[in-house]
Design a protein around this motif. Structure first.
Motif, mmCIF file in Angstrom:
data_model
loop_
_atom_site.group_PDB
_atom_site.id
_atom_site.type_symbol
_atom_site.label_atom_id
_atom_site.label_comp_id
_atom_site.label_asym_id
_atom_site.label_seq_id
_atom_site.Cartn_x
_atom_site.Cartn_y
_atom_site.Cartn_z
ATOM 1 N N GLU A 187 17.930 10.850 38.903
ATOM 2 C CA GLU A 187 19.112 11.270 39.298
ATOM 3 C C GLU A 187 19.696 10.273 40.523
ATOM 4 O OE1 GLU A 187 22.361 11.881 39.475
ATOM 5 O OE2 GLU A 187 21.804 13.441 37.865
ATOM 6 N N PRO A 188 20.546 9.186 40.230
ATOM 7 C CA PRO A 188 21.086 8.538 41.391
ATOM 8 C C PRO A 188 21.823 9.146 42.340
ATOM 9 C CG PRO A 188 22.298 7.881 39.538
ATOM 10 C CD PRO A 188 21.165 8.690 39.108
ATOM 11 N N LEU A 189 22.634 10.274 42.144
ATOM 12 C CA LEU A 189 23.397 10.942 43.030
ATOM 13 C C LEU A 189 22.666 11.814 43.904
ATOM 14 C CD1 LEU A 189 26.672 11.839 40.985
ATOM 15 C CD2 LEU A 189 26.476 10.104 42.755
ATOM 16 N N GLU A 190 22.708 11.864 45.258
ATOM 17 C CA GLU A 190 21.926 12.601 46.091
ATOM 18 C C GLU A 190 22.202 14.210 45.924
ATOM 19 O OE1 GLU A 190 21.299 12.126 50.707
ATOM 20 O OE2 GLU A 190 23.312 13.321 50.184
ATOM 21 N N VAL A 191 23.529 14.557 45.803
ATOM 22 C CA VAL A 191 23.793 16.073 45.410
ATOM 23 C C VAL A 191 23.389 16.311 44.231
ATOM 24 C CG1 VAL A 191 26.114 15.473 44.630
ATOM 25 C CG2 VAL A 191 25.663 17.566 45.741
ATOM 26 N N ALA A 192 23.174 15.486 43.284
ATOM 27 C CA ALA A 192 22.798 16.078 41.720
ATOM 28 C C ALA A 192 21.331 16.289 41.796
ATOM 29 C CB ALA A 192 23.222 15.066 40.770
#
Length: 427
Positions: A339-344
């Protein structure tokens, strides 16, 4: 009824907008969106003290801080009764048929411009993977919808705090109509409570100005431009992205879906409940700031959570997450390979962790200082998140679908939309 003739293909309709009558104190009438200050009941108590029993939108909405309170049902019944009272007692002026050009200043920006319009709920879908004309940007928490639905289904009025974004780098839709409108006398001009800034609004009723808005939106929806921006799609153009207030928009959609089976085809075309009053804002407006929404977890042992977080990081690339608790702070690692999105990545971990710790709770916090204050009590931990790049919003949602809930904020809490206008949605 409502006039959908502005452009049915664009999901746009010309609403009849209600504003407070002359003599109503707008500084007490206008209050911030109900989904703000959810862990700060003192804010809402101070608002209630300031408003008292004066005409105010506070009496027409249910702040989320009171969701689940023992008197929730009584609050909802009181909201619906007050709506009927305001309509019957002359609190509102004669309806304005048209759009409203809005200019908002905040403690952080001198100007953020928008256009109040009605959008067709039949063209909106919040579900992951939706390819609708109006799409959610973040995941919808369905357990948050029932109280909003109960308010909406029994309500005579809607009051908008929904901000819907358009991807218009050439500033061809909202900015020209705001420029023209600002040369006229405003409908309202009010300093907002609690140091939240100022808001002004101008009537947009001229057929030529409305037609210009339609042409600008049609150009943004053109297939060749859509393919160039977002790649091929087998659905509707991606014209509108719900940026703030998606749960209110989803509740309006659910209420409409429940209502329309009882209506004839002709009635469905013009029934006011089919539409939602929203403010359109250009995602490229310099006054629109994307801010992170931090996480705070209550009722836990911070050391246990941090240990489990470290075990979940695995090998390979990682996100580096700043955290703060009562006795210490630091930086933790969480795997970024899947998951490259931090928040995700963080939200996915916390969702799974909370499922196995039933006594724990999570809240979503605007501002570094507010997070640090809330996380300073024992049994809590706060995570600071990075800001989302706003120019990447439309391409990211088009490519991957909705982001995790509370992935970003359109500014700080005091920059959110204040309730000021209203629209009748049933007799």
């Amino acid at each position: 009824m409502i006039d959908p003739s502005a452009s049915a293909a664009l999901g746009l309709a010309i609403p009849e907008i209600l504003l407070p009558a002359a003599g109503v104190d707008l500084s007490r009438w206008a209050v911030v969106a109900c989904d703000q200050y959810t862990s700060q009941p003192e804010y809402w108590k101070a608002v209630a003290e300031r408003v008292g029993d004066a005409p105010s939108s506070l009496h027409l909405v249910l702040p989320e801080v009171w969701l689940g309170a023992p008197d929730e049902d009584a609050r909802i019944a009181g909201i619906q009764a007050r709506m009927r009272e305001y309509l019957a007692s002359g609190v509102f002026a004669k309806p304005l048929r048209g759009f409203i050009a809005v200019d908002r200043s905040t403690p952080h920006v001198a100007s953020r411009r928008g256009l109040l319009v009605a959008l067709d709920l039949d063209r909106y879908d919040w579900r992951p993977g939706a390819r609708a004309l109006v799409r959610a940007t973040e995941a919808t928490v369905e357990e948050r919808l029932p109280p909003r639905l109960r308010v909406r289904e029994g309500a005579a009025l809607e009051l908008p705090h929904v901000l819907v974004l358009v991807d218009d780098p050439q500033r061809s839709v909202i900015e020209p109509v705001c420029d023209a409108a600002s040369r006229r006398a405003p409908l309202y001009d009010v300093e907002l409570m609690s140091g939240a800034g100022r808001v002004r609004g101008w009537a947009v009723t001229d057929a030529a100005e409305i037609a210009r808005v339609e042409r600008g939106l049609a150009a943004l929806a053109a297939p060749e431009l859509q393919r160039a921006k977002y790649g091929p799609s087998d659905g509707d153009p991606f014209l509108y992205a719900s940026g703030d207030g998606n749960h209110s928009l989803a509740a309006a959609k659910l209420a409409w879906e429940r209502r329309k089976p009882a209506l004839s085809g002709a009635e469905r075309e013009r029934d006011p409940a089919r539409f939602a009053l929203v403010e359109l804002v250009n995602v490229h407006d310099p006054g629109l700031r994307f801010e992170p929404i931090h996480r705070v977890v209550f009722g836990i042992d911070p050391e246990e959570l941090l240990a489990d977080l470290e075990r979940a990081s695995g090998s390979g690339p990682v996100h580096r997450l700043r955290w703060i608790a009562a006795t210490r702070s630091g930086v933790a690692s969480l795997g970024a390979a899947s998951e490259p999105l931090e928040v995700a990545a963080l939200q996915g971990f916390l969702d799974a962790w909370l499922a196995t710790h039933p006594g724990a709770q999570i809240d979503y916090i605007h501002g570094d200082e507010a997070l640090a204050r809330l996380a300073s009590e024992p049994g809590r931990i706060g995570f600071f998140l990075s800001a989302f790049e706003k120019s990447a919003l439309f391409p990211t949602v088009a490519r991957r679908g909705v982001l995790p809930r509370k992935a970003f904020s359109l500014g700080e809490a005091e920059e959110k939309r204040f309730y000021l206008e209203a629209r009748r949605i049933r007799a």
